[in-house]
Write an enzyme that holds these catalytic residues in place. Structure first.
Site, PDB file in Angstrom:
ATOM      1  CG  ASP A  62      -8.979  -3.675  -2.668  1.00 46.84           C
ATOM      2  OD1 ASP A  62     -10.154  -3.660  -2.286  1.00 46.84           O
ATOM      3  OD2 ASP A  62      -8.399  -2.699  -3.164  1.00 46.84           O
TER       4      ASP A  62
ATOM      5  CG  HIS B 254      -2.042   0.942   1.127  1.00 46.57           C
ATOM      6  ND1 HIS B 254      -1.923   2.280   1.410  1.00 46.57           N
ATOM      7  CD2 HIS B 254      -3.311   0.736   0.704  1.00 46.57           C
ATOM      8  CE1 HIS B 254      -3.089   2.857   1.183  1.00 46.57           C
ATOM      9  NE2 HIS B 254      -3.947   1.952   0.742  1.00 46.57           N
TER      10      HIS B 254
HETATM   11  N1  ACO Z   1       4.174  -7.674  -5.028  1.00 48.10           N
HETATM   12  C1  ACO Z   1       5.537  -7.732  -5.138  1.00 48.10           C
HETATM   13  N2  ACO Z   1       6.362  -6.684  -4.927  1.00 48.10           N
HETATM   14  C2  ACO Z   1       5.800  -5.504  -4.589  1.00 48.10           C
HETATM   15  C3  ACO Z   1       4.404  -5.358  -4.465  1.00 48.10           C
HETATM   16  C4  ACO Z   1       3.596  -6.492  -4.682  1.00 48.10           C
HETATM   17  N3  ACO Z   1       2.266  -6.408  -4.569  1.00 48.10           N
HETATM   18  N4  ACO Z   1       4.126  -4.082  -4.124  1.00 48.10           N
HETATM   19  C5  ACO Z   1       5.307  -3.440  -4.052  1.00 48.10           C
HETATM   20  N5  ACO Z   1       6.318  -4.306  -4.329  1.00 48.10           N
HETATM   21  C6  ACO Z   1       7.764  -4.008  -4.287  1.00 48.10           C
HETATM   22  C7  ACO Z   1       8.203  -3.205  -5.492  1.00 48.10           C
HETATM   23  O1  ACO Z   1       8.618  -4.055  -6.544  1.00 48.10           O
HETATM   24  C8  ACO Z   1       9.325  -2.379  -4.910  1.00 48.10           C
HETATM   25  O2  ACO Z   1      10.447  -3.231  -4.786  1.00 48.10           O
HETATM   26  P1  ACO Z   1      11.950  -2.606  -4.971  1.00 48.10           P
HETATM   27  O3  ACO Z   1      12.096  -1.600  -3.858  1.00 48.10           O
HETATM   28  O4  ACO Z   1      12.845  -3.778  -4.844  1.00 48.10           O
HETATM   29  O5  ACO Z   1      11.962  -1.982  -6.340  1.00 48.10           O
HETATM   30  C9  ACO Z   1       8.851  -2.059  -3.490  1.00 48.10           C
HETATM   31  O6  ACO Z   1       7.968  -3.150  -3.139  1.00 48.10           O
HETATM   32  C10 ACO Z   1       8.098  -0.739  -3.373  1.00 48.10           C
HETATM   33  O7  ACO Z   1       7.046  -0.738  -4.335  1.00 48.10           O
HETATM   34  P2  ACO Z   1       6.415   0.557  -4.999  1.00 48.10           P
HETATM   35  O8  ACO Z   1       5.705   0.167  -6.244  1.00 48.10           O
HETATM   36  O9  ACO Z   1       7.464   1.620  -5.081  1.00 48.10           O
HETATM   37  O10 ACO Z   1       5.383   0.993  -3.877  1.00 48.10           O
HETATM   38  P3  ACO Z   1       4.225   2.033  -4.069  1.00 48.10           P
HETATM   39  O11 ACO Z   1       3.941   2.598  -2.745  1.00 48.10           O
HETATM   40  O12 ACO Z   1       4.526   2.967  -5.194  1.00 48.10           O
HETATM   41  O13 ACO Z   1       3.006   1.102  -4.584  1.00 48.10           O
HETATM   42  C11 ACO Z   1       1.079  -0.259  -4.639  1.00 48.10           C
HETATM   43  C12 ACO Z   1       1.928   0.737  -3.812  1.00 48.10           C
HETATM   44  C13 ACO Z   1       0.713   0.352  -6.004  1.00 48.10           C
HETATM   45  C14 ACO Z   1      -0.235  -0.519  -3.879  1.00 48.10           C
HETATM   46  C15 ACO Z   1       1.875  -1.560  -4.825  1.00 48.10           C
HETATM   47  O14 ACO Z   1       2.214  -2.128  -3.578  1.00 48.10           O
HETATM   48  C16 ACO Z   1       1.126  -2.588  -5.678  1.00 48.10           C
HETATM   49  O15 ACO Z   1       1.211  -2.556  -6.918  1.00 48.10           O
HETATM   50  N6  ACO Z   1       0.344  -3.544  -5.021  1.00 48.10           N
HETATM   51  C17 ACO Z   1      -0.442  -4.487  -5.762  1.00 48.10           C
HETATM   52  C18 ACO Z   1      -1.742  -3.840  -6.217  1.00 48.10           C
HETATM   53  C19 ACO Z   1      -2.726  -3.596  -5.067  1.00 48.10           C
HETATM   54  O16 ACO Z   1      -2.968  -4.472  -4.255  1.00 48.10           O
HETATM   55  N7  ACO Z   1      -3.317  -2.395  -5.048  1.00 48.10           N
HETATM   56  C20 ACO Z   1      -4.346  -2.035  -4.069  1.00 48.10           C
HETATM   57  C21 ACO Z   1      -3.887  -0.915  -3.217  1.00 48.10           C
HETATM   58  S1  ACO Z   1      -5.076  -0.652  -1.936  1.00 48.10           S
HETATM   59  C22 ACO Z   1      -6.296   0.279  -2.641  1.00 48.10           C
HETATM   60  O17 ACO Z   1      -6.130   0.965  -3.617  1.00 48.10           O
HETATM   61  C23 ACO Z   1      -7.599   0.206  -1.976  1.00 48.10           C
END
Ligand code: ACO
Length: 428
Positions: A364, A307
Site C-alpha cells: 500500500d 506488515h
Molecule cells: N510505524 C511505526 N512503528 C511501527 C509501525 C509503523 N507503521 N508498524 C509497527 N510499528 C512498531 C510498533 O510500534 C511495535 O513497536 P514496539 O515493539 O516497540 O512496541 C512494533 O513495530 C511491532 O508492531 P505491531 O503493531 O505489534 O505489529 P503488527 O504485526 O501487529 O502490525 C501492522 C502490523 C498493523 C501492519 C502495523 O505494522 C501497522 O500499523 N502499519 C501501518 C498501517 C499499514 O500500513 N497497514 C497496511 C498493512 S498491509 C495490508 O493490509 C494490505
C-alpha cells in the site's frame, strides 16, 4: 521432527498430532484440546499464532518474502498473466485453457447487469459517503435481488453465485465512484476485456468518445493481480467466518469489504497518500515524521510500513514500486509526493528503529501513488483494493463451503465479575 507435541497441564501430559503443510509449515493440531483436558483452551489475541484452516490457495512466507497463488509466484503472474486468468486460477485451482477462460468471461458477462432498483439505494447515500460503506451496503443488497445465490446447494448454484458477484461488483465499484463524481451510471461494454470494461465504466464521459490508455490498463491489471489474495488476512478471515454460518456469498463479501475498510488493513493505501500529502504541506521534512513514528508517546505510525506477516520485504511492494515509476514516466507525471515517498522509504530502511522491528514498505505504500496518477480520488483507493481482493474472498469462501468447515466460534477467557446479586435502582 516428532509428529507428536506434548502439553502438560496441572501435571497431566496430553499428546497432540503435529501436522506439516506442503511448504513444511509446522502446526500443532489442537482440535481435541478442550474435550481431552476438560475445558482448557488456548489464548491468542489477534490470532498471531493460530492457523484457522488448511488451505490450498495461497502460500506466503513472510520471512523470505514469498507469495504464490496455487503454486505460481506472484512475480511470474504479475509479469505473464492477466487479472481474469488469476481470478480463474484462484477460484478453480488451475490456469484456464483459452476455451475455459473465454467461457468463464462470457458467463461473468451474462450476469453483469445490476437491477435498476439498486440505483435507488445508491441514490439514498450522500455524495460524501465513503465508497467502502456504499460498496458494502450495495453488495449486501444484491442478496435481496438475487435470493438464489444465498442457499448454494450444488456446484452449479455456487458457480452462478460466483459469476454474478464477479460480473456485478465492478459495476458497483464504478457506480460508487461515478456517484461521488456526479457522473451518469454506466453498465459497461461486453465487447471489452474484464479490466478494460471496468476502466471504461469508471472513466467514460457522456460527451466524449472513450479511448483506452494501454499503460493505464496494464498498470491496473497488475495492481489487481497483486491484491488478488493474501491467505488468511483480516478481511479474508472475515469472509470465511461469516460464510461459515452459511450466510450467502454476497453477505460474506459485504462483511469482507467492511473489514478491508480499516486503516490497519486495506484503508492503509488511502492513509499513505493522506500522510504523504500532510508531509508535503508541512514543508516536506520527512525526517520529522520518522522521529514521530519512533516516539512511543506519539500515536503516529508511518502508514504503508510494516506488515503482520512480511518481516523481511513485501514482494508485492517491489513489483509495484517499479510499476509506479513506469506509470508516472509514461503519463509524464512529476508527482512531488513520490519524491517524498522515495525519501521516506530510504531513510526508514536505514534507520535502526525500523530495521530492528523489520518494518518495510508494504504494497500500500506504492499502490496509492499509481491510483492517484490514474486520476482515481483518494477515498476510492480502498474500493480498488476490494475489486482486486474479490477473487481471493470468493476462492476462500468456496474452499470453506466445499470442505464443509464448521461454523467459526472461538472461545474466550472471561475476566469480568463473578456471580453477584442484582442491585435495585434506588441502591446504585
Ligand atoms: N510505524 C511505526 N512503528 C511501527 C509501525 C509503523 N507503521 N508498524 C509497527 N510499528 C512498531 C510498533 O510500534 C511495535 O513497536 P514496539 O515493539 O516497540 O512496541 C512494533 O513495530 C511491532 O508492531 P505491531 O503493531 O505489534 O505489529 P503488527 O504485526 O501487529 O502490525 C501492522 C502490523 C498493523 C501492519 C502495523 O505494522 C501497522 O500499523 N502499519 C501501518 C498501517 C499499514 O500500513 N497497514 C497496511 C498493512 S498491509 C495490508 O493490509 C494490505
Amino acid at each position: 521432527m516428532s509428529d507428536i507435541a506434548i502439553l502438560e497441564v496441572n501435571g497431566i501430559k496430553y499428546e497432540f498430532p503435529v501436522i506439516v503443510g506442503a511448504e513444511n509449515e509446522v502446526s500443532i493440531d489442537i482440535k481435541t484440546l478442550r474435550s481431552v483436558t476438560g475445558g482448557v483452551t488456548t489464548l491468542d489475541p489477534g490470532f498471531k499464532n493460530t492457523s484457522s484452516c488448511e488451505s490450498a490457495i495461497t502460500f506466503l512466507d513472510g520471512e523470505k518474502g514469498i507469495l504464490r497463488y496455487r503454486g505460481y509466484s506472484i512475480e511470474e503472474l504479475a509479469d505473464k498473466s492477466d487479472f481474469l486468468e488469476v481470478i480463474y486460477l484462484l477460484i478453480f485451482g488451475e490456469l484456464p485453457t483459452k476455451e475455459e477462460k473465454s467461457k468463464f468471461h462470457k458467463d461473468i458477462q451474462s450476469k453483469s447487469l445490476v437491477d435498476e432498483d439498486v440505483k435507488k439505494i445508491l441514490d439514498g447515500f450522500p455524495k460524501t459517503a465513503h465508497p467502502m460503506g456504499v460498496l458494502s451496503a450495495l453488495t449486501s443488497a444484491l442478496t435481496a435481488f438475487n435470493p438464489k445465490s444465498v442457499d448454494v446447494k450444488s456446484e452449479q448454484d455456487m458457480y452462478n453465485a460466483i459469476c454474478k458477484i464477479l460480473g456485478k461488483f465492478p459495476v458497483l465499484v464504478a457506480w460508487a465512484y461515478r456517484k461521488e463524481e456526479g457522473l451518469p451510471l454506466a453498465y459497461g461494454d461486453n465487447s471489452l476485456g474484464y479490466v478494460e470494461n471496468f476502466i471504461k465504466m469508471m472513466f467514460e464521459l457522456p460527451n466524449e468518445k472513450f479511448v483506452m490508455n494501454p499503460v493505464v490498463l496494464d498498470a491496473l491489471d497488475k495492481l489487481l493481480i497483486l491484491h488478488a489474495d493474501h491467505e488468511q488476512n483480516c478481511s479474508t478471515s472475515t469472509v470465511r467466518v461469516v460464510g461459515s454460518s452459511h450466510a450467502g456469498l454476497f453477505a460474506s463479501i459485504s462483511a469482507g469489504i467492511s473489514a478491508l475498510w480499516g486503516p490497519l488493513h486495506g484503508g492503509a493505501n488511502q492513509a499513505v497518500i493522506e500522510m504523504l500529502e500532510d508531509i508535503k504541506a508541512d514543508g516536506g521534512d520527512y525526517q520529522k515524521y520518522i522521529e514521530k513514528a519512533k516516539d512511543k508517546n506519539d500515536p503516529f505510525r508511518l502508514m504503508g510500513f510494516g506488515h503482520r506477516v512480511y518481516k523481511n520485504f513485501d514482494p508485492r511492494a517491489n513489483i509495484i514500486k517499479v510499476a509506479a515509476e513506469e506509470v508516472l514516466n509514461d503519463l509524464g507525471i512529476d508527482d512531488p509526493v513520490l519524491d517524498i515517498a522515495r525519501g521516506l522509504a530510504q531513510v526508514a530502511l536505514s534507520d535502526e528503529y525500523f530495521k530492528s522491528r523489520n518494518l518495510y514498505p508494504n504494497v500500500d505504500f506504492y499502490s496509492g501513488i499509481i491510483y492517484r496518477a490514474l486520476g482515481i480520488p483518494v477515498p476510492m483507493f480502498t474500493a480498488m483494493f476490494a475489486l482486486g481482493r474479490l477473487p481471493g474472498w470468493i476462492a476462500q469462501w468456496k474452499e470453506m463451503r466445499s470442505r464443509n468447515e464448521p461454523i467459526s466460534r472461538p472461545r474466550q477467557i472471561y475476566i469480568g465479575e463473578t456471580l453477584r446479586p442484582f442491585v435495585e435502582e434506588s441502591k446504585r
